[in-house]
Design a protein around this motif. Structure first.
Motif, PDB file in Angstrom:
ATOM      1  N   GLU A  39       1.002  -0.973  -0.128  1.00 51.67           N
ATOM      2  CA  GLU A  39      -0.219  -0.182  -0.288  1.00 51.67           C
ATOM      3  C   GLU A  39       1.131   1.127   0.434  1.00 51.67           C
ATOM      4  O   GLU A  39       0.666   1.712  -0.667  1.00 51.67           O
ATOM      5  N   CYS A  40       1.844   1.005   0.687  1.00 46.14           N
ATOM      6  CA  CYS A  40       3.282   2.554   0.825  1.00 46.14           C
ATOM      7  C   CYS A  40       3.221   2.048  -0.706  1.00 46.14           C
ATOM      8  O   CYS A  40       3.583   3.723  -1.298  1.00 46.14           O
ATOM      9  N   LEU A  41       4.021   1.534  -1.171  1.00 42.82           N
ATOM     10  CA  LEU A  41       4.767   1.759  -2.554  1.00 42.82           C
ATOM     11  C   LEU A  41       3.278   2.383  -3.656  1.00 42.82           C
ATOM     12  O   LEU A  41       3.690   2.936  -4.277  1.00 42.82           O
ATOM     13  N   GLU A  42       2.096   1.508  -3.490  1.00 36.18           N
ATOM     14  CA  GLU A  42       1.233   2.116  -4.126  1.00 36.18           C
ATOM     15  C   GLU A  42       1.004   3.087  -4.479  1.00 36.18           C
ATOM     16  O   GLU A  42       1.298   3.725  -5.346  1.00 36.18           O
ATOM     17  N   MET A  43       0.833   4.421  -2.956  1.00 36.42           N
ATOM     18  CA  MET A  43       0.837   5.344  -3.100  1.00 36.42           C
ATOM     19  C   MET A  43       1.457   6.307  -2.984  1.00 36.42           C
ATOM     20  O   MET A  43       1.128   6.780  -4.440  1.00 36.42           O
ATOM     21  N   ALA A  44       2.436   5.958  -3.414  1.00 37.12           N
ATOM     22  CA  ALA A  44       4.464   6.678  -4.097  1.00 37.12           C
ATOM     23  C   ALA A  44       4.144   6.362  -4.898  1.00 37.12           C
ATOM     24  O   ALA A  44       4.640   7.416  -5.778  1.00 37.12           O
ATOM     25  N   ARG A  45       3.538   5.205  -6.339  1.00 37.81           N
ATOM     26  CA  ARG A  45       3.889   5.105  -7.542  1.00 37.81           C
ATOM     27  C   ARG A  45       3.161   6.406  -7.561  1.00 37.81           C
ATOM     28  O   ARG A  45       2.786   6.838  -8.895  1.00 37.81           O
ATOM     29  N   SER A  46       1.085   6.065  -6.701  1.00 31.50           N
ATOM     30  CA  SER A  46       0.234   7.005  -7.752  1.00 31.50           C
ATOM     31  C   SER A  46       0.711   8.290  -7.686  1.00 31.50           C
ATOM     32  O   SER A  46       0.543   9.172  -8.688  1.00 31.50           O
ATOM     33  N   TYR A  47       1.925   8.781  -6.676  1.00 26.61           N
ATOM     34  CA  TYR A  47       2.436  10.909  -6.396  1.00 26.61           C
ATOM     35  C   TYR A  47       3.265  11.342  -7.238  1.00 26.61           C
ATOM     36  O   TYR A  47       2.871  11.458  -7.712  1.00 26.61           O
ATOM     37  N   LEU A  48       3.866   9.956  -7.640  1.00 27.84           N
ATOM     38  CA  LEU A  48       5.064  10.251  -8.998  1.00 27.84           C
ATOM     39  C   LEU A  48       3.806  10.050 -10.102  1.00 27.84           C
ATOM     40  O   LEU A  48       4.532  11.051 -10.872  1.00 27.84           O
ATOM     41  N   GLU A  49       3.514   8.842 -10.074  1.00 26.93           N
ATOM     42  CA  GLU A  49       2.445   9.721 -12.035  1.00 26.93           C
ATOM     43  C   GLU A  49       1.894  10.738 -11.910  1.00 26.93           C
ATOM     44  O   GLU A  49       1.809  11.913 -12.941  1.00 26.93           O
ATOM     45  N   ASP A  50       1.278  11.198 -10.542  1.00 30.07           N
ATOM     46  CA  ASP A  50       0.191  12.380 -10.483  1.00 30.07           C
ATOM     47  C   ASP A  50       1.176  14.085 -10.875  1.00 30.07           C
ATOM     48  O   ASP A  50       0.796  14.927 -11.201  1.00 30.07           O
ATOM     49  N   GLY A  51       2.385  13.825  -9.623  1.00 31.98           N
ATOM     50  CA  GLY A  51       3.479  14.759 -10.146  1.00 31.98           C
ATOM     51  C   GLY A  51       3.777  15.241 -11.198  1.00 31.98           C
ATOM     52  O   GLY A  51       4.136  16.151 -11.639  1.00 31.98           O
ATOM     53  N   ARG A  52       4.397  14.368 -12.009  1.00 29.63           N
ATOM     54  CA  ARG A  52       3.797  14.195 -13.732  1.00 29.63           C
ATOM     55  C   ARG A  52       3.459  14.535 -14.836  1.00 29.63           C
ATOM     56  O   ARG A  52       3.580  15.174 -15.393  1.00 29.63           O
ATOM     57  N   HIS A  53       2.390  14.093 -14.096  1.00 29.30           N
ATOM     58  CA  HIS A  53       0.842  14.515 -14.698  1.00 29.30           C
ATOM     59  C   HIS A  53       1.194  16.514 -14.484  1.00 29.30           C
ATOM     60  O   HIS A  53       0.144  16.987 -15.459  1.00 29.30           O
ATOM     61  N   PHE A  54       0.981  16.873 -12.812  1.00 34.21           N
ATOM     62  CA  PHE A  54       0.733  17.922 -12.938  1.00 34.21           C
ATOM     63  C   PHE A  54       2.427  18.421 -13.499  1.00 34.21           C
ATOM     64  O   PHE A  54       1.873  19.858 -13.971  1.00 34.21           O
ATOM     65  N   ARG A  55       3.362  18.150 -13.777  1.00 35.98           N
ATOM     66  CA  ARG A  55       4.221  18.756 -14.436  1.00 35.98           C
ATOM     67  C   ARG A  55       4.055  18.872 -15.485  1.00 35.98           C
ATOM     68  O   ARG A  55       4.604  19.734 -16.592  1.00 35.98           O
ATOM     69  N   GLU A  56       3.961  18.147 -16.441  1.00 35.15           N
ATOM     70  CA  GLU A  56       3.211  17.645 -17.743  1.00 35.15           C
ATOM     71  C   GLU A  56       1.936  19.848 -18.425  1.00 35.15           C
ATOM     72  O   GLU A  56       2.136  19.849 -19.481  1.00 35.15           O
ATOM     73  N   GLU A  57       1.518  19.162 -17.326  1.00 36.11           N
ATOM     74  CA  GLU A  57       0.314  20.817 -17.102  1.00 36.11           C
ATOM     75  C   GLU A  57       0.912  22.145 -16.820  1.00 36.11           C
ATOM     76  O   GLU A  57       0.037  23.343 -16.828  1.00 36.11           O
ATOM     77  N   ASP A  58       2.750  21.905 -16.685  1.00 34.90           N
ATOM     78  CA  ASP A  58       2.857  22.899 -15.928  1.00 34.90           C
ATOM     79  C   ASP A  58       2.391  23.581 -15.214  1.00 34.90           C
ATOM     80  O   ASP A  58       2.646  24.922 -14.297  1.00 34.90           O
ATOM     81  N   ASP A  59       2.315  22.549 -13.955  1.00 35.43           N
ATOM     82  CA  ASP A  59       1.893  22.413 -12.963  1.00 35.43           C
ATOM     83  C   ASP A  59       2.709  22.687 -12.210  1.00 35.43           C
ATOM     84  O   ASP A  59       3.052  21.675 -10.868  1.00 35.43           O
ATOM     85  N   ARG A  60       4.277  22.504 -11.650  1.00 35.01           N
ATOM     86  CA  ARG A  60       5.445  22.759 -10.556  1.00 35.01           C
ATOM     87  C   ARG A  60       5.148  22.977  -8.969  1.00 35.01           C
ATOM     88  O   ARG A  60       5.340  22.030  -8.558  1.00 35.01           O
ATOM     89  N   VAL A  61       4.130  23.598  -8.374  1.00 36.35           N
ATOM     90  CA  VAL A  61       3.875  23.534  -7.392  1.00 36.35           C
ATOM     91  C   VAL A  61       2.760  21.953  -7.302  1.00 36.35           C
ATOM     92  O   VAL A  61       3.499  21.620  -6.099  1.00 36.35           O
ATOM     93  N   ASN A  62       1.952  21.691  -8.242  1.00 37.06           N
ATOM     94  CA  ASN A  62       1.130  20.593  -7.499  1.00 37.06           C
ATOM     95  C   ASN A  62       1.893  19.575  -7.592  1.00 37.06           C
ATOM     96  O   ASN A  62       2.273  18.311  -7.083  1.00 37.06           O
ATOM     97  N   ALA A  63       3.042  19.728  -8.282  1.00 45.62           N
ATOM     98  CA  ALA A  63       3.880  18.380  -8.777  1.00 45.62           C
ATOM     99  C   ALA A  63       4.747  18.066  -7.711  1.00 45.62           C
ATOM    100  O   ALA A  63       5.255  17.174  -7.594  1.00 45.62           O
ATOM    101  N   LEU A  64       5.635  19.309  -7.217  1.00 48.51           N
ATOM    102  CA  LEU A  64       6.942  18.720  -5.792  1.00 48.51           C
ATOM    103  C   LEU A  64       5.465  18.809  -4.790  1.00 48.51           C
ATOM    104  O   LEU A  64       6.339  18.017  -4.036  1.00 48.51           O
TER     105      LEU A  64
END
Length: 94
Positions: A39-64
């Motif tokens: 569960e910890c690993l899955e949450m971390a993977r999900s947040y990594l994906e989310d951060g990359r999505h935010f980065r693609e949207e040029d939303d660095r604050v939410n990516a960070l």
């Protein structure tokens, strides 16, 4: 965009990705300890994906924020003993 936000976002993305590559469940498969680790690993993977999505949207604050939360899941899992992580280096605070 401030250069320090961009640099910090890049650094935290690398940190989370590298930490995910090294973290492993501490318990045997099928045990409650291993399930909590997954569960910890899955949450971390999900947040990594989310951060990359935010980065693609040029939303660095939410990516960070996403990269930081993801790493927090790994650190928490390591501290409570459900994840096995390297004791040396810069990836974890344990």
């Amino acid at each position: 965009m401030p250069a320090d936000l961009e640099e910090k976002t890049d650094r935290y993305e690398r940190l989370l990705a590298d930490a995910l590559d090294t973290a492993e469940p501490a318990g045997d498969d099928g045990t409650p300890l291993a399930e909590a680790a997954e569960e910890c690993l899955e949450m971390a993977r999900s947040y990594l994906e989310d951060g990359r999505h935010f980065r693609e949207e040029d939303d660095r604050v939410n990516a960070l924020a996403s990269f930081s939360y993801g790493h927090g899941w790994l650190d928490a899992g390591a501290r409570i003993g459900v994840l096995s992580v390297p004791q040396e280096g810069h990836l974890f605070t344990v």
